[in-house]
Scaffold this motif. Sequence first.
Motif, PDB file in Angstrom:
ATOM      1  N   TYR A 113       0.826  -1.206   0.000  1.00  0.00           N
ATOM      2  CA  TYR A 113       0.000   0.000   0.000  1.00  0.00           C
ATOM      3  C   TYR A 113       0.863   1.260   0.000  1.00  0.00           C
ATOM      4  O   TYR A 113       0.566   2.246  -0.688  1.00  0.00           O
ATOM      5  N   ASP A 114       1.934   1.221   0.769  1.00  0.00           N
ATOM      6  CA  ASP A 114       2.821   2.383   0.825  1.00  0.00           C
ATOM      7  C   ASP A 114       3.474   2.637  -0.538  1.00  0.00           C
ATOM      8  O   ASP A 114       3.578   3.791  -0.974  1.00  0.00           O
ATOM      9  N   CYS A 115       3.905   1.578  -1.193  1.00  0.00           N
ATOM     10  CA  CYS A 115       4.498   1.748  -2.522  1.00  0.00           C
ATOM     11  C   CYS A 115       3.474   2.311  -3.513  1.00  0.00           C
ATOM     12  O   CYS A 115       3.807   3.192  -4.318  1.00  0.00           O
ATOM     13  N   GLU A 116       2.249   1.812  -3.466  1.00  0.00           N
ATOM     14  CA  GLU A 116       1.212   2.306  -4.372  1.00  0.00           C
ATOM     15  C   GLU A 116       0.932   3.788  -4.105  1.00  0.00           C
ATOM     16  O   GLU A 116       0.686   4.552  -5.044  1.00  0.00           O
ATOM     17  N   ARG A 117       0.975   4.171  -2.854  1.00  0.00           N
ATOM     18  CA  ARG A 117       0.774   5.579  -2.515  1.00  0.00           C
ATOM     19  C   ARG A 117       1.872   6.459  -3.114  1.00  0.00           C
ATOM     20  O   ARG A 117       1.649   7.630  -3.418  1.00  0.00           O
ATOM     21  N   ARG A 118       3.027   5.884  -3.314  1.00  0.00           N
ATOM     22  CA  ARG A 118       4.167   6.608  -3.888  1.00  0.00           C
ATOM     23  C   ARG A 118       4.226   6.459  -5.415  1.00  0.00           C
ATOM     24  O   ARG A 118       5.203   6.872  -6.042  1.00  0.00           O
ATOM     25  N   GLY A 119       3.183   5.854  -5.973  1.00  0.00           N
ATOM     26  CA  GLY A 119       3.173   5.646  -7.416  1.00  0.00           C
ATOM     27  C   GLY A 119       4.119   4.553  -7.865  1.00  0.00           C
ATOM     28  O   GLY A 119       4.669   4.608  -8.970  1.00  0.00           O
ATOM     29  N   ALA A 120       4.314   3.549  -7.016  1.00  0.00           N
ATOM     30  CA  ALA A 120       5.280   2.478  -7.307  1.00  0.00           C
ATOM     31  C   ALA A 120       4.693   1.142  -6.865  1.00  0.00           C
ATOM     32  O   ALA A 120       3.486   1.037  -6.585  1.00  0.00           O
ATOM     33  N   HIS A 121       5.519   0.123  -6.812  1.00  0.00           N
ATOM     34  CA  HIS A 121       5.120  -1.206  -6.334  1.00  0.00           C
ATOM     35  C   HIS A 121       6.316  -1.824  -5.625  1.00  0.00           C
ATOM     36  O   HIS A 121       7.457  -1.330  -5.739  1.00  0.00           O
ATOM     37  N   LEU A 122       6.067  -2.887  -4.887  1.00  0.00           N
ATOM     38  CA  LEU A 122       7.178  -3.599  -4.264  1.00  0.00           C
ATOM     39  C   LEU A 122       8.141  -4.072  -5.343  1.00  0.00           C
ATOM     40  O   LEU A 122       7.733  -4.443  -6.452  1.00  0.00           O
ATOM     41  N   VAL A 123       9.416  -4.066  -5.022  1.00  0.00           N
ATOM     42  CA  VAL A 123      10.458  -4.301  -6.009  1.00  0.00           C
ATOM     43  C   VAL A 123      10.317  -5.668  -6.683  1.00  0.00           C
ATOM     44  O   VAL A 123       9.962  -6.668  -6.042  1.00  0.00           O
ATOM     45  N   VAL A 124      10.573  -5.678  -7.983  1.00  0.00           N
ATOM     46  CA  VAL A 124      10.634  -6.911  -8.775  1.00  0.00           C
ATOM     47  C   VAL A 124      12.101  -7.138  -9.123  1.00  0.00           C
ATOM     48  O   VAL A 124      12.712  -6.329  -9.831  1.00  0.00           O
ATOM     49  N   LEU A 125      12.659  -8.232  -8.624  1.00  0.00           N
ATOM     50  CA  LEU A 125      14.076  -8.514  -8.832  1.00  0.00           C
ATOM     51  C   LEU A 125      14.249  -9.347 -10.100  1.00  0.00           C
ATOM     52  O   LEU A 125      13.801 -10.496 -10.168  1.00  0.00           O
ATOM     53  N   ASN A 126      14.932  -8.750 -11.069  1.00  0.00           N
ATOM     54  CA  ASN A 126      15.115  -9.426 -12.351  1.00  0.00           C
ATOM     55  C   ASN A 126      16.419 -10.217 -12.437  1.00  0.00           C
ATOM     56  O   ASN A 126      16.503 -11.176 -13.195  1.00  0.00           O
ATOM     57  N   ASP A 127      17.430  -9.802 -11.668  1.00  0.00           N
ATOM     58  CA  ASP A 127      18.710 -10.509 -11.713  1.00  0.00           C
ATOM     59  C   ASP A 127      19.506 -10.211 -10.451  1.00  0.00           C
ATOM     60  O   ASP A 127      19.123  -9.396  -9.616  1.00  0.00           O
ATOM     61  N   ARG A 128      20.635 -10.890 -10.344  1.00  0.00           N
ATOM     62  CA  ARG A 128      21.494 -10.742  -9.171  1.00  0.00           C
ATOM     63  C   ARG A 128      22.098  -9.342  -9.072  1.00  0.00           C
ATOM     64  O   ARG A 128      22.298  -8.807  -7.990  1.00  0.00           O
ATOM     65  N   LYS A 129      22.411  -8.737 -10.206  1.00  0.00           N
ATOM     66  CA  LYS A 129      23.031  -7.411 -10.196  1.00  0.00           C
ATOM     67  C   LYS A 129      22.087  -6.381  -9.580  1.00  0.00           C
ATOM     68  O   LYS A 129      22.510  -5.513  -8.811  1.00  0.00           O
ATOM     69  N   GLU A 130      20.804  -6.494  -9.945  1.00  0.00           N
ATOM     70  CA  GLU A 130      19.835  -5.571  -9.366  1.00  0.00           C
ATOM     71  C   GLU A 130      19.737  -5.777  -7.859  1.00  0.00           C
ATOM     72  O   GLU A 130      19.678  -4.809  -7.088  1.00  0.00           O
ATOM     73  N   GLU A 131      19.748  -7.020  -7.438  1.00  0.00           N
ATOM     74  CA  GLU A 131      19.668  -7.320  -6.012  1.00  0.00           C
ATOM     75  C   GLU A 131      20.902  -6.799  -5.275  1.00  0.00           C
ATOM     76  O   GLU A 131      20.799  -6.253  -4.170  1.00  0.00           O
ATOM     77  N   ASP A 132      22.066  -6.949  -5.884  1.00  0.00           N
ATOM     78  CA  ASP A 132      23.293  -6.423  -5.269  1.00  0.00           C
ATOM     79  C   ASP A 132      23.246  -4.906  -5.157  1.00  0.00           C
ATOM     80  O   ASP A 132      23.723  -4.325  -4.172  1.00  0.00           O
ATOM     81  N   ALA A 133      22.672  -4.254  -6.165  1.00  0.00           N
ATOM     82  CA  ALA A 133      22.542  -2.798  -6.125  1.00  0.00           C
ATOM     83  C   ALA A 133      21.643  -2.368  -4.975  1.00  0.00           C
ATOM     84  O   ALA A 133      21.931  -1.392  -4.268  1.00  0.00           O
ATOM     85  N   LEU A 134      20.552  -3.115  -4.750  1.00  0.00           N
ATOM     86  CA  LEU A 134      19.653  -2.794  -3.654  1.00  0.00           C
ATOM     87  C   LEU A 134      20.330  -2.988  -2.306  1.00  0.00           C
ATOM     88  O   LEU A 134      20.108  -2.215  -1.365  1.00  0.00           O
TER      89      LEU A 134
END
Length: 226
Positions: A131-152
Amino acid sequence: MADYINSQVTGERSSLEQRENVHSGGSKVYRVVGVSFGLLCIIQSALNMSLRLQRIGCRNNQIGDIEMLKDQLSQQQDQIIKLQTQRELLKMRLSEMAEQKLQGCPQGWRLYMSSCYYVSTVTKTCQNAQYDCERRGAHLVVLNDRKEEDALRGFGSQVAWIGLRAQRNARLDSWTWVDGSKLTNTDRIRQPVGQRLNCAYTGTTNWVLSFCEEQHYWVCEKKRLC
């Protein structure tokens, strides 16, 4: 003869009285001079004491003025330090805002590739995090690969809800991201035997399945503005 003797005695007595009068008058003069000298000494001592007290008073006033000036100088130096600190913070803030504007992410968000990420500072249930993410115009993170996860992880999200949900049916349980895409890398999840857990969060090395009512931090994701 008797008159002569009387006359001589009378003359001697008169001479004696004159000497006594002279002696008495001289004593009075000496006494007056002594008293006057004593008064002069007392007056001089009083004047000296008065001058000394005035000097001490001036010196004390000067010391008081110096201490007051020192206090004022210290206060001004503290004020200068505060103003310098505020100026540095303002410069950093302006620099961050300029960088965020160039990145195309809102204030408080971080950029990676073409998406902006927000890492929460409080914990909520998985549903409330969404709900908080939707309020910010976003959504809970979708992890597409390991690099994105490492960045987070570099953004400070070690343990945080991710947008992964279990889809239950009579035949098969499947996992779907909040954007509607299917989870392809099922090796990242392990369903505990005898438990049906519907939500997931990032652990220190892997994803952890859990009950959605647990309280964790979360990460929101949305496309960059430009």
